[in-house]
Design a protein around this motif. Sequence first.
Motif, mmCIF file in Angstrom:
data_model
loop_
_atom_site.group_PDB
_atom_site.id
_atom_site.type_symbol
_atom_site.label_atom_id
_atom_site.label_comp_id
_atom_site.label_asym_id
_atom_site.label_seq_id
_atom_site.Cartn_x
_atom_site.Cartn_y
_atom_site.Cartn_z
ATOM 1 N N HIS A 171 49.884 -50.074 -1.870
ATOM 2 C CA HIS A 171 50.630 -50.921 -1.293
ATOM 3 C C HIS A 171 51.881 -51.265 -1.843
ATOM 4 O O HIS A 171 51.933 -51.585 -3.420
ATOM 5 C CB HIS A 171 49.778 -52.307 -1.062
ATOM 6 C CG HIS A 171 50.519 -53.340 -0.437
ATOM 7 N ND1 HIS A 171 50.838 -53.626 0.904
ATOM 8 C CD2 HIS A 171 51.041 -54.725 -1.401
ATOM 9 C CE1 HIS A 171 51.504 -54.622 1.084
ATOM 10 N NE2 HIS A 171 51.573 -55.145 -0.324
ATOM 11 N N ILE A 172 53.061 -51.078 -1.324
ATOM 12 C CA ILE A 172 54.365 -51.466 -1.806
ATOM 13 C C ILE A 172 55.005 -52.566 -1.091
ATOM 14 O O ILE A 172 55.157 -52.350 0.172
ATOM 15 C CB ILE A 172 55.288 -50.110 -1.906
ATOM 16 C CG1 ILE A 172 54.548 -49.091 -2.660
ATOM 17 C CG2 ILE A 172 56.588 -50.528 -2.298
ATOM 18 C CD1 ILE A 172 54.473 -49.304 -3.937
ATOM 19 N N ASP A 173 55.408 -53.347 -1.650
ATOM 20 C CA ASP A 173 56.140 -54.579 -1.048
ATOM 21 C C ASP A 173 57.562 -54.094 -0.560
ATOM 22 O O ASP A 173 58.365 -53.655 -1.532
ATOM 23 C CB ASP A 173 56.211 -55.774 -1.896
ATOM 24 C CG ASP A 173 56.883 -56.825 -1.324
ATOM 25 O OD1 ASP A 173 57.418 -56.656 -0.070
ATOM 26 O OD2 ASP A 173 57.224 -57.995 -1.995
ATOM 27 N N LYS A 174 57.870 -53.950 0.769
ATOM 28 C CA LYS A 174 58.851 -53.303 1.272
ATOM 29 C C LYS A 174 60.183 -54.116 0.844
ATOM 30 O O LYS A 174 61.155 -53.644 0.936
ATOM 31 C CB LYS A 174 58.810 -53.148 2.842
ATOM 32 C CG LYS A 174 57.381 -52.143 3.294
ATOM 33 C CD LYS A 174 57.709 -51.016 2.589
ATOM 34 C CE LYS A 174 56.729 -49.910 3.543
ATOM 35 N NZ LYS A 174 55.445 -50.528 3.181
ATOM 36 N N VAL A 230 54.128 -50.358 -10.563
ATOM 37 C CA VAL A 230 54.167 -49.558 -9.444
ATOM 38 C C VAL A 230 53.459 -48.137 -9.496
ATOM 39 O O VAL A 230 52.528 -47.912 -8.892
ATOM 40 C CB VAL A 230 55.446 -49.873 -8.755
ATOM 41 C CG1 VAL A 230 55.341 -48.825 -7.310
ATOM 42 C CG2 VAL A 230 55.961 -51.007 -8.259
ATOM 43 N N TYR A 231 53.945 -47.466 -10.526
ATOM 44 C CA TYR A 231 54.087 -46.091 -10.926
ATOM 45 C C TYR A 231 53.013 -46.163 -11.813
ATOM 46 O O TYR A 231 53.619 -45.868 -13.077
ATOM 47 C CB TYR A 231 55.304 -45.434 -11.153
ATOM 48 C CG TYR A 231 56.132 -45.391 -10.003
ATOM 49 C CD1 TYR A 231 56.010 -44.235 -9.098
ATOM 50 C CD2 TYR A 231 57.256 -46.199 -9.770
ATOM 51 C CE1 TYR A 231 56.693 -44.222 -7.873
ATOM 52 C CE2 TYR A 231 58.034 -46.128 -8.517
ATOM 53 C CZ TYR A 231 58.024 -45.166 -7.737
ATOM 54 O OH TYR A 231 58.306 -44.767 -6.581
ATOM 55 N N ILE A 232 51.889 -46.652 -11.886
ATOM 56 C CA ILE A 232 50.845 -46.677 -12.781
ATOM 57 C C ILE A 232 50.554 -45.261 -13.432
ATOM 58 O O ILE A 232 50.738 -44.416 -13.001
ATOM 59 C CB ILE A 232 49.352 -47.230 -12.358
ATOM 60 C CG1 ILE A 232 48.909 -46.268 -11.176
ATOM 61 C CG2 ILE A 232 49.541 -48.637 -11.805
ATOM 62 C CD1 ILE A 232 47.492 -46.977 -10.595
ATOM 63 N N TRP A 233 50.283 -45.318 -14.805
ATOM 64 C CA TRP A 233 50.160 -44.389 -15.828
ATOM 65 C C TRP A 233 51.628 -43.454 -16.092
ATOM 66 O O TRP A 233 51.561 -42.522 -16.516
ATOM 67 C CB TRP A 233 49.328 -43.111 -15.061
ATOM 68 C CG TRP A 233 48.130 -43.440 -14.756
ATOM 69 C CD1 TRP A 233 46.988 -44.327 -15.342
ATOM 70 C CD2 TRP A 233 47.317 -43.473 -13.394
ATOM 71 N NE1 TRP A 233 45.911 -44.711 -14.848
ATOM 72 C CE2 TRP A 233 46.173 -44.184 -13.513
ATOM 73 C CE3 TRP A 233 47.634 -42.855 -12.215
ATOM 74 C CZ2 TRP A 233 45.090 -44.249 -12.475
ATOM 75 C CZ3 TRP A 233 46.755 -42.936 -11.290
ATOM 76 C CH2 TRP A 233 45.517 -43.300 -11.307
ATOM 77 N N TYR A 234 52.564 -44.269 -15.576
ATOM 78 C CA TYR A 234 54.133 -43.737 -16.081
ATOM 79 C C TYR A 234 54.726 -44.603 -16.939
ATOM 80 O O TYR A 234 54.523 -45.811 -16.780
ATOM 81 C CB TYR A 234 54.847 -43.460 -14.637
ATOM 82 C CG TYR A 234 54.198 -42.096 -13.873
ATOM 83 C CD1 TYR A 234 54.629 -40.806 -14.544
ATOM 84 C CD2 TYR A 234 53.295 -41.905 -13.034
ATOM 85 C CE1 TYR A 234 54.080 -39.717 -13.821
ATOM 86 C CE2 TYR A 234 53.026 -40.987 -12.222
ATOM 87 C CZ TYR A 234 53.433 -39.672 -12.788
ATOM 88 O OH TYR A 234 52.749 -38.384 -12.215
ATOM 89 N N SER A 235 55.562 -43.934 -17.568
ATOM 90 C CA SER A 235 56.520 -44.701 -18.551
ATOM 91 C C SER A 235 57.842 -43.811 -18.584
ATOM 92 O O SER A 235 58.172 -42.928 -17.986
ATOM 93 C CB SER A 235 55.988 -44.485 -20.083
ATOM 94 O OG SER A 235 55.885 -42.923 -20.324
ATOM 95 N N TYR A 236 58.972 -44.780 -19.175
ATOM 96 C CA TYR A 236 60.006 -44.453 -19.441
ATOM 97 C C TYR A 236 60.703 -44.107 -17.907
ATOM 98 O O TYR A 236 61.655 -43.516 -17.826
ATOM 99 C CB TYR A 236 60.175 -43.188 -20.348
ATOM 100 C CG TYR A 236 59.664 -43.273 -21.648
ATOM 101 C CD1 TYR A 236 59.941 -44.316 -22.649
ATOM 102 C CD2 TYR A 236 58.377 -42.609 -21.753
ATOM 103 C CE1 TYR A 236 59.176 -44.154 -23.887
ATOM 104 C CE2 TYR A 236 57.542 -42.680 -22.826
ATOM 105 C CZ TYR A 236 58.214 -43.454 -24.093
ATOM 106 O OH TYR A 236 57.382 -43.505 -25.119
#
Length: 292
Positions: free
Chosen positions: A32-35, A47-53
């Motif tokens: 689910h992304i708030d438009k 939003v981009y879980i598990w991501y960094s930088y």
Amino acid sequence: METINRDSTVQEIINDKDFGDFGRLLFPIDRHIDKNMTLEELTSSHVYIWYSYLQVSKTIEIINELKKRSKKETIFLDIYSEQEKIKDPSKNNTGLFFLKGKKNAPYAIVNAGGGFMYVAVMHDSLPHALEISKKGYNAFALVYRPNHAYEDLARAIAYIYDHADVLEVDKNQYSLWGGSAGARMAAQLGMKNAMTYFGRSDIPSCQSIIMQYTGYTKVSKRDAPSYACVGTHDSIADYHIMQERSKYLNSIHIPSICHVYKGLSHGFGLGIGTIAEGWINEAIEFWEKNMK
């Protein structure tokens, strides 16, 4: 919209006429992304879980580049027919973003990760595809269904092979790229004669796989030459696993390189602003050395 900036919203980009009906696929459709989010707000590990930088500047560059290219070339490809999508509506959530390189140059398919829960295309495949295209190669970023990832990648490879003349790519020379879950996809479909299992024994095997931050342990004499990179602070993919896999491949005379970056965590993407920055140029050089 004429120019995208950090205050542009997700909804504005989805509605942008340059992106037709596929603008929504630029963003994680399985979350689910708030438009009403701005690109600045979107570019976050929340939003981009598990991501960094994550880099909002790169997101802006990608979207503006796609807009510019859309004026003169096709930037998105449906890999399934209308009939197939009617029969299985989930196939509407697939496709290839296409960043064209030189005419009839080799191509790369980049597969974003997301834990087979969502597809982080804006951080983990489109940035890579853009950089690959700057080197003159044709680059595709795959939007796949998390529950049918391998099937969708196989279909993408077959689609490019079957439409190579129209797309103006060298169908016999390609590499498969991926981060995290996407790396597993690349490794599996990059094995010698992998496409035979999908009914396409006519399609040649890929020349190289480029893997980022994955705990993929399978290894065999059928594997493709492999370039890998990972950080020492990755809590998801143990860098020792990637090192050992690379070591074994070299022992059976399959070219392999594994770079380990001190202090980096999972999902660093291009590694802009980190000690890993520039790794993608080394990966492209590795692919070039393994071209036919």
